[in-house]
Design a protein around this motif. Structure first.
Motif, PDB file in Angstrom:
ATOM      1  N   UNK A 288       0.785  -1.229   0.000  1.00 43.65           N
ATOM      2  CA  UNK A 288       0.000   0.000   0.000  1.00 43.65           C
ATOM      3  C   UNK A 288       0.813   1.273   0.000  1.00 43.65           C
ATOM      4  N   UNK A 289       2.044   1.246   0.515  1.00 44.12           N
ATOM      5  CA  UNK A 289       2.882   2.431   0.478  1.00 44.12           C
ATOM      6  C   UNK A 289       3.488   2.552  -0.911  1.00 44.12           C
ATOM      7  N   UNK A 290       3.647   3.782  -1.389  1.00 42.66           N
ATOM      8  CA  UNK A 290       4.313   3.944  -2.684  1.00 42.66           C
ATOM      9  C   UNK A 290       5.821   3.946  -2.472  1.00 42.66           C
ATOM     10  N   UNK A 291       6.532   3.381  -3.440  1.00 46.86           N
ATOM     11  CA  UNK A 291       7.990   3.391  -3.307  1.00 46.86           C
ATOM     12  C   UNK A 291       8.533   4.799  -3.514  1.00 46.86           C
ATOM     13  N   UNK A 295      11.388   6.532  -1.245  1.00 47.47           N
ATOM     14  CA  UNK A 295      12.519   7.225  -1.865  1.00 47.47           C
ATOM     15  C   UNK A 295      12.622   8.655  -1.344  1.00 47.47           C
ATOM     16  N   UNK A 296      11.510   9.353  -1.288  1.00 47.98           N
ATOM     17  CA  UNK A 296      11.524  10.744  -0.822  1.00 47.98           C
ATOM     18  C   UNK A 296      11.969  10.832   0.636  1.00 47.98           C
ATOM     19  N   UNK A 297      11.506   9.887   1.462  1.00 52.17           N
ATOM     20  CA  UNK A 297      11.917   9.880   2.867  1.00 52.17           C
ATOM     21  C   UNK A 297      13.416   9.647   2.991  1.00 52.17           C
ATOM     22  N   UNK A 369      14.352   7.171 -10.485  1.00 53.88           N
ATOM     23  CA  UNK A 369      13.675   6.156  -9.676  1.00 53.88           C
ATOM     24  C   UNK A 369      12.873   5.255 -10.605  1.00 53.88           C
ATOM     25  N   UNK A 370      13.202   3.979 -10.634  1.00 55.87           N
ATOM     26  CA  UNK A 370      12.602   3.055 -11.594  1.00 55.87           C
ATOM     27  C   UNK A 370      11.298   2.451 -11.085  1.00 55.87           C
ATOM     28  N   UNK A 371      11.019   2.599  -9.793  1.00 51.56           N
ATOM     29  CA  UNK A 371       9.811   2.046  -9.188  1.00 51.56           C
ATOM     30  C   UNK A 371       9.204   3.101  -8.280  1.00 51.56           C
ATOM     31  N   UNK A 372       7.992   3.587  -8.632  1.00 47.37           N
ATOM     32  CA  UNK A 372       7.379   4.631  -7.824  1.00 47.37           C
ATOM     33  C   UNK A 372       5.981   4.308  -7.344  1.00 47.37           C
ATOM     34  N   UNK A 373       5.364   3.253  -7.865  1.00 49.47           N
ATOM     35  CA  UNK A 373       3.952   2.973  -7.577  1.00 49.47           C
ATOM     36  C   UNK A 373       3.780   2.271  -6.232  1.00 49.47           C
TER      37      UNK A 373
END
Length: 439
Positions: A288-291, A295-297, A369-373
């Protein structure tokens, strides 16, 4: 290979995702190095392997989307080939092993494709010979099937328990490679000696490297495959290397250590910050959390840590939002991993890592970033924060005044020859949270 029932069920699931037509999944052929009979180590196409299992050249798979019928196509070898290669299983035996019917020869497959060209679904080709084959058999204007692409991505993204077992093996071997490298590396050696050691461990485990190893004292060069430098006392040696299991599943780990002596205080401070960012990023992983959020954290944590060291300034959250941390980490936090080290990205990086609700950033650093969803149970991904001091990038930002409010450029002079540190683990998303693969 897994059981025939496993591949039968995978093909049934794929066929059910398309209303009609013939799904065509060609396997790779051998690729000559410098003449026909001297070939590169063979690696079968991952999509073919996922649905047919075999790691042998010159095979093809078709699946009737309407009926679910699967056929394996290929030529049985001649006696001349037996002399050089020994006895080989027949195509009929190979078909039985993966629960498919025996199709015909490759010439018969060619005739079938030309006859039903407008009804054939295929994936985007990445080899020149495949592109030519598709143009010849399906027409110059033929395009890959978006419906098939999306169906394969959805299916391959979620790993089964059997796949996770294989990935545990890949990571276990990868950890052995890294442990041996740290124990063996010493001043006076070439990077190539360490690179050869870890590749030998991968081969001895029955597979190969899952990608060309990065073994470098110049860790600030992100994809540095040169292995000709001599290691010096105190050098930071960054090793990004993973093993591939005999079944084709990949490990992808990065470790960084000092050669021949303990880390300096400067090195240890940066190492501890990267390590803390890795631990915090992994702890945040759950369905449920977005990657992108993870990444931003990580960017905010790196900015805060570098501020404490006097290398950044201002509010860390504002600095990360402005992309200032990307001077030190100009890549994404991670990517999907499975049968491919960058799993399924041959079908389209944005289709794998993003969706209609989550779009790729255009900002330097975050755009890589290759994975964000949103993460789902069964996803397996890398977590690989890093901090690098890249002289050319620092000089460009200082000259242009990029993010000058957040960067202490004067303090960076003491880090000009630092290199870089990256730490990377492979993590499976579970129903309740996550599981780090390997010991």
């Amino acid at each position: 290979m897994f059981s025939a029932a496993t591949y039968t069920e995978r093909r049934r699931q794929l066929a059910s995702a398309l209303p009609s037509g013939l799904i065509f999944l060609p396997g790779n052929g051998e690729a000559p190095m410098n003449y026909t009979d001297n070939v590169y180590p063979f690696r079968q196409d991952s999509n073919f392997r996922y649905f047919a299992g075999h790691n042998l050249p010159d095979l093809a798979l078709t699946i009737d989307a309407g009926t679910g019928a699967s056929r394996l196509w290929g030529n049985d070898i001649s006696l001349d080939h037996v002399v050089w290669m020994g006895e080989q299983p027949s195509v009929a035996d190979l078909a039985a092993d993966c629960g498919a019917e025996r199709g015909g020869t490759l010439d018969e497959l060619s005739a079938l494709l030309k006859k039903h060209a407008t009804e054939v679904h295929f994936l985007p080709p990445y080899r020149a010979d495949r592109k030519l084959y598709l143009a010849e058999h399906l027409g110059a204007a033929a395009g890959a099937s978006e419906a098939l692409v999306r169906a394969v991505i959805a299916q391959r993204s979620v790993k089964s328990s059997a796949e996770l077992d294989e990935m545990e093996l890949a990571v276990t071997t990868s950890l052995r490679m890294h442990a041996a490298a740290e124990a063996h590396a010493a001043p006076g050696q070439l990077e190539a000696e360490v690179a050869g050691l870890i590749e030998g461990i991968a081969i001895s485990a029955g597979g190969r490297l899952s990608y060309p190893a990065i073994v470098t004292r110049n860790g600030h060069v992100l994809h540095n495959h040169y292995h000709g430098n001599v290691l010096r006392p105190g050098d930071l040696l960054l090793i990004d290397a993973g093993a591939e299991t005999p079944s084709g599943y990949a490990g992808d780990l990065t470790r960084t250590f000092a050669v021949g002596k303990p880390m300096t205080e400067q090195q240890r401070e940066i190492y501890d910050l990267v390590h803390a960012t890795r631990i915090a990023s992994i702890a945040a992983l759950r369905p449920g959390i977005t990657y992108r959020a993870v990444h931003d954290a990580a960017g905010r944590q790196i900015a805060a840590g570098l501020k404490d060291l006097g290398l950044m300034q201002g509010d860390p959250a504002e600095a990360a939002a402005a992309g200032a941390h990307a001077l030190f980490m100009p890549h994404g936090l991670g990517h999907m991993i499975g049968l491919d080290v960058h799993d399924i990205e041959d079908l389209g990086e944005d289709l794998v890592g993003y969706d209609e609700n989550h779009r790729r950033s255009t900002q330097f650093g975050t755009r890589s970033l290759r994975l964000g969803k949103e993460l789902r149970e069964g996803y397996v991904l890398t977590v690989e924060p890093g901090i690098y001091f890249i002289p050319a990038l620092i000089d460009r930002w200082r000259a242009e005044g990029t993010c000058a409010a957040f960067i202490n450029f004067a303090a960076l002079e003491a880090y000009r020859d630092f290199g870089g540190i990256r730490l990377e683990d492979n993590v499976a998303i579970t129903e309740q949270g996550h599981r780090v693969l390997g010991a």
